[in-house]
Design an enzyme around this catalytic site. Structure first.
Site, PDB file in Angstrom:
ATOM      1  N   GLU A 142      -5.587  -8.340   6.075  1.00  0.00           N
ATOM      2  CA  GLU A 142      -5.328  -6.897   5.981  1.00  0.00           C
ATOM      3  C   GLU A 142      -4.971  -6.273   7.326  1.00  0.00           C
ATOM      4  O   GLU A 142      -5.595  -6.581   8.341  1.00  0.00           O
ATOM      5  CB  GLU A 142      -6.591  -6.171   5.502  1.00  0.00           C
ATOM      6  CG  GLU A 142      -7.117  -6.557   4.142  1.00  0.00           C
ATOM      7  CD  GLU A 142      -8.389  -5.778   3.813  1.00  0.00           C
ATOM      8  OE1 GLU A 142      -9.176  -6.258   2.993  1.00  0.00           O
ATOM      9  OE2 GLU A 142      -8.616  -4.689   4.400  1.00  0.00           O
ATOM     10  N   SER A 143      -4.013  -5.383   7.301  1.00  0.00           N
ATOM     11  CA  SER A 143      -3.645  -4.479   8.400  1.00  0.00           C
ATOM     12  C   SER A 143      -2.802  -5.138   9.498  1.00  0.00           C
ATOM     13  O   SER A 143      -3.060  -6.275   9.916  1.00  0.00           O
ATOM     14  CB  SER A 143      -4.874  -3.855   9.072  1.00  0.00           C
ATOM     15  OG  SER A 143      -5.644  -3.121   8.156  1.00  0.00           O
TER      16      SER A 143
ATOM     17  N   ASN B  38     -10.044  -7.649   7.635  1.00  0.00           N
ATOM     18  CA  ASN B  38      -9.283  -6.535   8.210  1.00  0.00           C
ATOM     19  C   ASN B  38      -9.132  -6.743   9.719  1.00  0.00           C
ATOM     20  O   ASN B  38     -10.120  -6.752  10.454  1.00  0.00           O
ATOM     21  CB  ASN B  38      -9.969  -5.187   7.908  1.00  0.00           C
ATOM     22  CG  ASN B  38      -8.997  -4.026   8.092  1.00  0.00           C
ATOM     23  OD1 ASN B  38      -7.989  -4.148   8.788  1.00  0.00           O
ATOM     24  ND2 ASN B  38      -9.299  -2.903   7.474  1.00  0.00           N
TER      25      ASN B  38
ATOM     26  N   GLU C 172       0.808  -1.231   0.000  1.00  0.00           N
ATOM     27  CA  GLU C 172       0.000   0.000   0.000  1.00  0.00           C
ATOM     28  C   GLU C 172       0.838   1.276   0.000  1.00  0.00           C
ATOM     29  O   GLU C 172       1.810   1.402   0.737  1.00  0.00           O
ATOM     30  CB  GLU C 172      -0.911  -0.006   1.227  1.00  0.00           C
ATOM     31  CG  GLU C 172      -1.933   1.115   1.243  1.00  0.00           C
ATOM     32  CD  GLU C 172      -3.125   0.753   2.099  1.00  0.00           C
ATOM     33  OE1 GLU C 172      -4.019   0.032   1.613  1.00  0.00           O
ATOM     34  OE2 GLU C 172      -3.165   1.171   3.271  1.00  0.00           O
TER      35      GLU C 172
ATOM     36  N   GLU D  25     -14.201  -6.217   1.973  1.00  0.00           N
ATOM     37  CA  GLU D  25     -13.557  -6.250   3.291  1.00  0.00           C
ATOM     38  C   GLU D  25     -14.553  -6.561   4.402  1.00  0.00           C
ATOM     39  O   GLU D  25     -15.627  -5.981   4.467  1.00  0.00           O
ATOM     40  CB  GLU D  25     -12.922  -4.880   3.552  1.00  0.00           C
ATOM     41  CG  GLU D  25     -12.260  -4.788   4.910  1.00  0.00           C
ATOM     42  CD  GLU D  25     -11.568  -3.452   5.092  1.00  0.00           C
ATOM     43  OE1 GLU D  25     -10.680  -3.117   4.286  1.00  0.00           O
ATOM     44  OE2 GLU D  25     -11.926  -2.740   6.047  1.00  0.00           O
TER      45      GLU D  25
ATOM     46  N   LYS E 278       0.769   4.691   1.268  1.00  0.00           N
ATOM     47  CA  LYS E 278      -0.014   5.238   2.397  1.00  0.00           C
ATOM     48  C   LYS E 278       0.745   6.364   3.095  1.00  0.00           C
ATOM     49  O   LYS E 278       1.700   6.117   3.813  1.00  0.00           O
ATOM     50  CB  LYS E 278      -0.283   4.077   3.376  1.00  0.00           C
ATOM     51  CG  LYS E 278      -1.193   4.399   4.543  1.00  0.00           C
ATOM     52  CD  LYS E 278      -1.480   3.153   5.379  1.00  0.00           C
ATOM     53  CE  LYS E 278      -2.568   3.357   6.387  1.00  0.00           C
ATOM     54  NZ  LYS E 278      -2.839   2.164   7.210  1.00  0.00           N
TER      55      LYS E 278
ATOM     56  N   LYS F 176      -8.127   2.232  -3.166  1.00  0.00           N
ATOM     57  CA  LYS F 176      -8.465   2.004  -1.755  1.00  0.00           C
ATOM     58  C   LYS F 176      -9.143   3.279  -1.261  1.00  0.00           C
ATOM     59  O   LYS F 176      -8.509   4.320  -1.112  1.00  0.00           O
ATOM     60  CB  LYS F 176      -7.170   1.726  -0.987  1.00  0.00           C
ATOM     61  CG  LYS F 176      -7.367   1.326   0.451  1.00  0.00           C
ATOM     62  CD  LYS F 176      -7.449  -0.165   0.524  1.00  0.00           C
ATOM     63  CE  LYS F 176      -7.457  -0.752   1.914  1.00  0.00           C
ATOM     64  NZ  LYS F 176      -7.429   0.102   3.044  1.00  0.00           N
TER      65      LYS F 176
END
Ligand SMILES: O=C(O)c1ccccc1NCC(=O)[C@H](O)[C@H](O)COP(=O)(O)O
Length: 263
Positions: free
Chosen positions: A219-220, A189, A57, A168, A59, A119
């Protein structure tokens, strides 16, 4: 509630953009669009030869951390991701909380061959057309931010215009919504988008409830090979990683390490 706040702000922005560039005008630019979206499923499916798939990503900032990267050059970051084995690149386009920009998508698409995820907090078909116009290959839809009916409509519309969708989820209720809309790519997520709390065990709970044949993206909060190994062993195909890559001294070394986590 931060998610509600972001969605409200997104809807305000959207009203303005729809007046500035009405949908029919936006759609017209597709006639000269040189970029057909790629089918991202094959890029994100784990195989014996390439078990770990990474969505890296771009970001700059986030609501939970504020500014993450001061000297932020989205194109240079995306080129580094692409040159070092990222399977897809997530481009944050939300401007207020993440300091993203739709123009980053176009810039990156022009010079980087890796598939791109828009995103953002998508609540309207207009944003899906924007994603296509600005160069995305797939979009994110957040189950928590949409009713089942809205999710299904937006999902089907995206597929109809040629974009894949990462749906998601964060809990069982979201998973039910994702399955009702027929999602092929499901992102779990770890971050609760209202409280920012991380639950790194969430995949253990949700993956066993996901029917076979779906592409699963963790994710994350992913920042080490142990997590990648563990989540791969229980069925994660791909990993969406942002903050960690933004903070490491060498994206190249870190991507290489993660891609080879299972070898
Ligand atoms: O990142 C946040 O603080 C955040 C807050 C509220 C809504 C969404 C948020 N993040 C979006 C993401 O899902 C992450 O950018 C993505 O999964 C990468 O996460 P990380 O590797 O932890 O940066």
């Amino acid at each position: 509630m931060i998610l509600d706040e972001i969605i409200e702000k997104t809807k305000e922005d959207l009203q303005r953009r729809k007046i500035e560039i009405p949908l029919d005008l936006l759609g017209r630019s597709l006639a000269s669009n040189p970029y057909a979206p790629r089918d991202v499923k094959k890029y994100l499916t784990s195989t014996k030869e390439e078990p770990v798939r990474i969505i890296a990503e771009v970001k700059k900032a986030s609501p939970s951390k504020g500014i993450i990267k001061e000297d932020f050059d989205p194109l240079a970051i995306a080129q580094e991701y692409s040159a070092n084995g990222a399977n897809a690149i997530s481009v944050l386009t939300e401007p207020h909380y993440f300091k993203g920009d739709l123009e980053y998508l176009t810039q990156i698409r022009r010079y980087v061959p890796t598939p791109l995820l828009r995103k953002d907090f998508i609540v309207d078909k207009y944003q899906i057309v924007e994603a296509l116009v600005y160069g995305a290959d797939f979009i994110l839809l957040i189950a928590k931010a949409l009713s089942t009916k809205e999710l299904k409509e937006l999902y089907e519309y995206a597929l109809y215009i040629g974009l894949e969708v990462l749906v998601e989820i964060h809990d069982k209720e979201d998973l039910t919504k994702a399955m009702k809309c027929g999602a092929n790519i499901v992102g779990i997520n770890h971050r609760n988008l209202d409280t920012f709390e991380m639950d790194m065990q969430l995949c253990d709970k949700l993956i066993p409830m996901i029917p076979n044949g779906k592409i699963i993206v963790a994710e994350s909060g992913v920042s080490n090979t142990e997590t990648i190994k563990r989540l791969s062993s229980i069925g994660a195909d791909a990993f969406l990683i942002g903050e960690h890559f933004m903070r490491v001294p060498s994206i190249k070394d870190e991507l290489e390490t993660f891609k080879n986590a299972i070898n």
